[in-house]
Design a protein around this motif. Structure first.
Motif, PDB file in Angstrom:
ATOM      1  N   GLU A   1      51.212  10.178  79.193  1.00 29.55           N
ATOM      2  CA  GLU A   1      51.626   8.969  80.299  1.00 29.55           C
ATOM      3  C   GLU A   1      53.033   8.524  79.764  1.00 29.55           C
ATOM      4  OE1 GLU A   1      49.310   5.503  79.692  1.00 29.55           O
ATOM      5  OE2 GLU A   1      49.275   5.535  77.366  1.00 29.55           O
TER       6      GLU A   1
ATOM      7  N   ASN B   1      54.763   4.916  79.084  1.00 33.20           N
ATOM      8  CA  ASN B   1      54.730   3.381  79.304  1.00 33.20           C
ATOM      9  C   ASN B   1      56.160   2.616  79.272  1.00 33.20           C
ATOM     10  OD1 ASN B   1      53.995   0.691  78.978  1.00 33.20           O
ATOM     11  ND2 ASN B   1      53.443   0.883  76.965  1.00 33.20           N
TER      12      ASN B   1
ATOM     13  N   ASP C   1      56.660  -0.288  79.956  1.00 31.56           N
ATOM     14  CA  ASP C   1      56.551  -1.706  79.316  1.00 31.56           C
ATOM     15  C   ASP C   1      56.291  -1.667  77.863  1.00 31.56           C
ATOM     16  OD1 ASP C   1      56.586  -2.758  82.132  1.00 31.56           O
ATOM     17  OD2 ASP C   1      54.389  -2.327  82.168  1.00 31.56           O
ATOM     18  N   HIS C   2      57.097  -0.978  77.161  1.00 32.82           N
ATOM     19  CA  HIS C   2      57.010  -0.951  75.761  1.00 32.82           C
ATOM     20  C   HIS C   2      57.821  -1.859  75.220  1.00 32.82           C
ATOM     21  CE1 HIS C   2      57.214   0.447  71.601  1.00 32.82           C
ATOM     22  NE2 HIS C   2      58.336   0.591  71.615  1.00 32.82           N
TER      23      HIS C   2
ATOM     24  N   THR D   1      54.535   9.996  70.132  1.00 25.72           N
ATOM     25  CA  THR D   1      54.971   9.384  71.150  1.00 25.72           C
ATOM     26  C   THR D   1      56.450   9.069  70.785  1.00 25.72           C
ATOM     27  OG1 THR D   1      52.986   8.065  71.167  1.00 25.72           O
ATOM     28  CG2 THR D   1      55.014   6.821  72.056  1.00 25.72           C
TER      29      THR D   1
END
Length: 337
Positions: free
Chosen positions: A243, A245, A247-248, A303
């Motif tokens: 995925e 993200n 909005d990290h 990540t």
């Protein structure tokens, strides 16, 4: 001769400069082959303008080696190594740019500094004096493939501040005073390699000679970011991407970043994964490597964090098989505010 320059750590807010800065080809001022040199330190988280005086290399009658000239203060004069040529003849800003780039290829820090303006915040000699390491820049083939053109021979201080990063390094009032009565010119520098940033170099005269003052990547961001978007591609089988993200929230940086979660087990035959943001122009990657010095692997549930433009951007994830010389875009996702 190394010119006396301002200490780079005092140009702007030194807290904004980390000791892992790389001045690379990819990002001219932030900052390229086009800036033409790299600087690195310990980890924490452009020749005289009167080229009419420059003839062919003078040779001592008793030797086939070029004779070393010295300046008035006794230091060696290396300008004979950087003669004008058919492409960039005579004096002028193009010759100064070419001389700086040639000196970078030759890893001649003194000559690079000699061609740098005293207000150039990226003068490599000043950075080396401040404890950073010079790594060299480019090669002859890359240099021969560069195209350059004077796009404004009557530039102004305002043009300097049109370049990205100028406000960080310069105070407009101080620079205006320094360059009062001097000539300024902007030079567009284009690399054949499409992965390299095209650059604008700001050149200014100093003591009657053209010098390299500042450079920045050409801002080719479209007014409508979506004009640069391509069709989305979803990694439905989680072969690489779990995925993204958008909005990290980073605990260490105010720069908007997306968190790209990579699969724990790879589903594609690739040894390198590259992640790029189309509008912001950032990139990061993970890869396989196992040798005596370093071991790494791209799978395992990493990540990765990548800067993106909050006005709209596109993240592209590419799987690369270096042995087979093949690559495939496995995920492409849009951010629309």
């Amino acid at each position: 001769m190394v010119s006396k320059k301002n200490n780079p750590s005092q140009s702007g807010d030194s807290n904004q400069i980390t000791k892992s800065v790389t001045v690379s080809r990819r990002r001219a001022v932030q900052a390229g082959l086009i800036t033409a040199f790299s600087l690195s330190g310990c980890l924490t988280t452009e020749p005289p303008a009167d080229e009419s005086d420059l003839g062919d290399n003078e040779v001592d009658s008793s030797s086939d080696e070029p004779r070393e000239e010295t300046t008035d203060d006794g230091t060696e004069d290396n300008t004979d190594e950087y003669q004008d040529n058919d492409t960039y003849p005579g004096s002028g800003p193009l010759f100064a740019v070419r001389t700086f780039l040639q000196a970078a290829v030759d890893e001649d820090i003194d000559q690079m500094s000699e061609v740098s303006h005293s207000r150039n915040p990226l003068d490599p000699a000043a950075w080396v004096e401040d404890g950073w390491e010079f790594r060299g820049g480019g090669d002859e083939q890359e240099l021969d493939e560069i195209e350059m053109e004077v796009i404004d021979d009557d530039a102004t201080i305002a043009d300097v501040f049109e370049l990205e990063g100028a406000e960080f390094w310069f105070e407009e009032e101080d620079l205006d005073e320094t360059l009062d009565g001097e000539d300024l010119a902007t030079v567009e520098v284009i690399a054949e390699d499409p992965t390299e940033d095209d650059m604008v170099w700001m050149m200014a005269t100093e003591d009657g000679e053209w010098r390299y003052l500042f450079a920045a990547a050409i801002d080719d961001t479209p007014d409508d970011p979506e004009e640069a978007f391509e069709e989305p591609i979803e990694d439905e089988n989680d072969d690489v991407v779990v995925e993204i993200n958008w909005d990290h929230e980073s605990a260490t940086s105010d720069v908007p970043q997306a968190a790209v979660v990579i699969t724990e087990e790879r589903g594609v035959d690739a040894n390198r994964i590259r992640i790029e943001s189309t509008i912001e122009g950032a990139s990061t990657e993970v890869f396989d490597r196992d040798d005596d010095e370093f071991t790494a692997t791209w799978d395992g549930g990493h990540t990765l964090y990548i800067a993106y433009d909050t006005d709209g951007d596109q993240i592209v994830v590419t799987a690369i098989d270096e042995e087979g010389d093949e690559s495939e875009v496995v995920h492409r996702e849009h951010y629309e505010p």
